[in-house]
Design a protein around this motif. Sequence first.
Motif, PDB file in Angstrom:
ATOM      1  N   ASN A  31       5.882   5.474  -5.796  1.00 43.55           N
ATOM      2  CA  ASN A  31       4.821   5.732  -4.821  1.00 43.55           C
ATOM      3  C   ASN A  31       3.467   5.184  -5.268  1.00 43.55           C
ATOM      4  OD1 ASN A  31       6.598   7.152  -3.069  1.00 43.55           O
ATOM      5  ND2 ASN A  31       6.393   8.966  -4.375  1.00 43.55           N
ATOM      6  N   PRO A  33       0.424   2.692  -4.628  1.00 43.37           N
ATOM      7  CA  PRO A  33      -0.174   1.879  -3.568  1.00 43.37           C
ATOM      8  C   PRO A  33      -0.266   0.411  -3.995  1.00 43.37           C
ATOM      9  CG  PRO A  33      -1.459   3.870  -3.971  1.00 43.37           C
ATOM     10  CD  PRO A  33      -0.469   3.768  -5.085  1.00 43.37           C
ATOM     11  N   SER A  65       9.795  -1.701  -2.148  1.00 40.88           N
ATOM     12  CA  SER A  65       9.134  -0.826  -1.183  1.00 40.88           C
ATOM     13  C   SER A  65       9.893  -0.862   0.133  1.00 40.88           C
ATOM     14  CB  SER A  65       7.687  -1.280  -0.949  1.00 40.88           C
ATOM     15  OG  SER A  65       7.074  -0.523   0.071  1.00 40.88           O
ATOM     16  N   ASP A  67       8.137   0.147   2.936  1.00 45.78           N
ATOM     17  CA  ASP A  67       7.108   0.124   3.977  1.00 45.78           C
ATOM     18  C   ASP A  67       5.876  -0.721   3.636  1.00 45.78           C
ATOM     19  OD1 ASP A  67       5.963   1.659   1.999  1.00 45.78           O
ATOM     20  OD2 ASP A  67       5.905   3.510   3.176  1.00 45.78           O
ATOM     21  N   LYS A  69       3.659  -0.064   1.736  1.00 47.04           N
ATOM     22  CA  LYS A  69       2.552   0.821   1.365  1.00 47.04           C
ATOM     23  C   LYS A  69       2.751   1.418  -0.020  1.00 47.04           C
ATOM     24  CE  LYS A  69      -0.061   4.823   3.015  1.00 47.04           C
ATOM     25  NZ  LYS A  69      -0.206   5.825   4.116  1.00 47.04           N
ATOM     26  N   ASN A  70       3.916   1.987  -0.275  1.00 44.25           N
ATOM     27  CA  ASN A  70       4.218   2.637  -1.548  1.00 44.25           C
ATOM     28  C   ASN A  70       5.328   1.870  -2.255  1.00 44.25           C
ATOM     29  OD1 ASN A  70       2.440   4.997  -1.299  1.00 44.25           O
ATOM     30  ND2 ASN A  70       3.761   5.525   0.430  1.00 44.25           N
ATOM     31  N   TRP A  71       5.114   1.616  -3.533  1.00 45.49           N
ATOM     32  CA  TRP A  71       6.000   0.740  -4.299  1.00 45.49           C
ATOM     33  C   TRP A  71       6.571   1.454  -5.517  1.00 45.49           C
ATOM     34  CZ3 TRP A  71       7.042  -4.332  -2.801  1.00 45.49           C
ATOM     35  CH2 TRP A  71       6.300  -4.789  -1.702  1.00 45.49           C
ATOM     36  N   TYR A 328      -4.750  -6.683   5.944  1.00 45.17           N
ATOM     37  CA  TYR A 328      -3.700  -5.838   6.533  1.00 45.17           C
ATOM     38  C   TYR A 328      -3.507  -4.622   5.639  1.00 45.17           C
ATOM     39  CZ  TYR A 328       0.886  -4.287   8.196  1.00 45.17           C
ATOM     40  OH  TYR A 328       1.926  -3.560   8.686  1.00 45.17           O
ATOM     41  N   ILE A 329      -3.656  -3.461   6.225  1.00 48.19           N
ATOM     42  CA  ILE A 329      -3.471  -2.197   5.477  1.00 48.19           C
ATOM     43  C   ILE A 329      -2.165  -1.573   5.954  1.00 48.19           C
ATOM     44  CG2 ILE A 329      -4.475   0.010   4.832  1.00 48.19           C
ATOM     45  CD1 ILE A 329      -6.154  -2.432   4.046  1.00 48.19           C
ATOM     46  N   PRO A 330      -1.150  -1.506   5.089  1.00 44.24           N
ATOM     47  CA  PRO A 330       0.140  -0.918   5.497  1.00 44.24           C
ATOM     48  C   PRO A 330      -0.019   0.531   5.949  1.00 44.24           C
ATOM     49  CG  PRO A 330       0.341  -2.066   3.402  1.00 44.24           C
ATOM     50  CD  PRO A 330      -1.131  -1.966   3.694  1.00 44.24           C
TER      51      PRO A 330
END
Length: 330
Positions: A31, A33, A65, A67, A69-71, A328-330
């Motif tokens: 998780n 960012p 990831s 999405d 967003k979280n890796w 771009y903000i996931p």
Amino acid sequence: MFIKTGIIVALLTVQLTSAFSQNRVPVIRENIPLDSIRLSDPCILADERTSMYYMTGTGGMLWKSKDLKNWTGPFSVAKTDPESWMGKNPMIWAAELHPYKGKYYYFATFTNRAVKIDTVGENVIERRASHILVSDKPEGPYVPMKDPTYLPADKPTLDGTFWVDKDGKPYMVYCYEWLQNLNGTMEKIALKPDLSGSIGEGKLLFRASDSPWSREKSTGGPNKVTDGPYLFRTGTGRLGMIWTSWIDDVYTQGAVYSKSGTLDGPWIHDKEPITPPNYGHGMLFRTLTGKWLMSVHSHRNSNGRYIRNPHLFEVDFSGDKLIIGKPYIP
């Protein structure tokens, strides 16, 4: 110019050598960012088979990831041969993942610091070259194929990327490093059908000094660095390439387009850079929901240390050229 850029290379090497090593044992985190990850040259594969995003870059590690967003990561995925020219613990730069004919290919730059191939001025040049590994799965492990080398042993090459041209044949596009030739070039070499080796010799596409936007602070002339090629085709069928150099002290990315629509060019450069200052070494990918994005890293100096983090930008190349949109903000 050459001394200054050599100093930059040396600083990066001293600061990041441990991060380049494939043999260090990674501590897996969850998780995380995207903009909290320290990573140069981020390349993202959106894999439809697994409904997962895979990100790699400099250091030979992999992040996952669902999405953007979280890796989760980093995972060690490159398994080189210690008896090869790379040695026991090569540095790994600018790794890319490319699916092709049912397999996954790992294009990366490997450096064996124990082997010196040349000295030009004050620059001692280490054995460094673009190479390709292969796996049946996007998460690896990625292992060597048949040919021990893809590019000449006496030339430092880097940032190899993949392209299938209009002739249907696969190619590697790569940089021949300015440290030796004093004016970095972008080149191509043909690959075997299964990418297990190269065919023939490299061919010049363009030189760093051909760019109208790159500039060296000390001389006012064009910068001599070529870095980070990545190819794309616009909605009108135009072949383009993003690549990175410098404007004074600013890491900068531009675009160049092939007049013939093939790798043979001639290549016509945009007059101005395409991304904000201190962003570079980008690549393009389509998300699992069909949106095109550019993955790129930011570059800043913090108390003498270079900090690089991955970022995403919206892009549009449905027309005749690549247009960079908002972050771009996931």
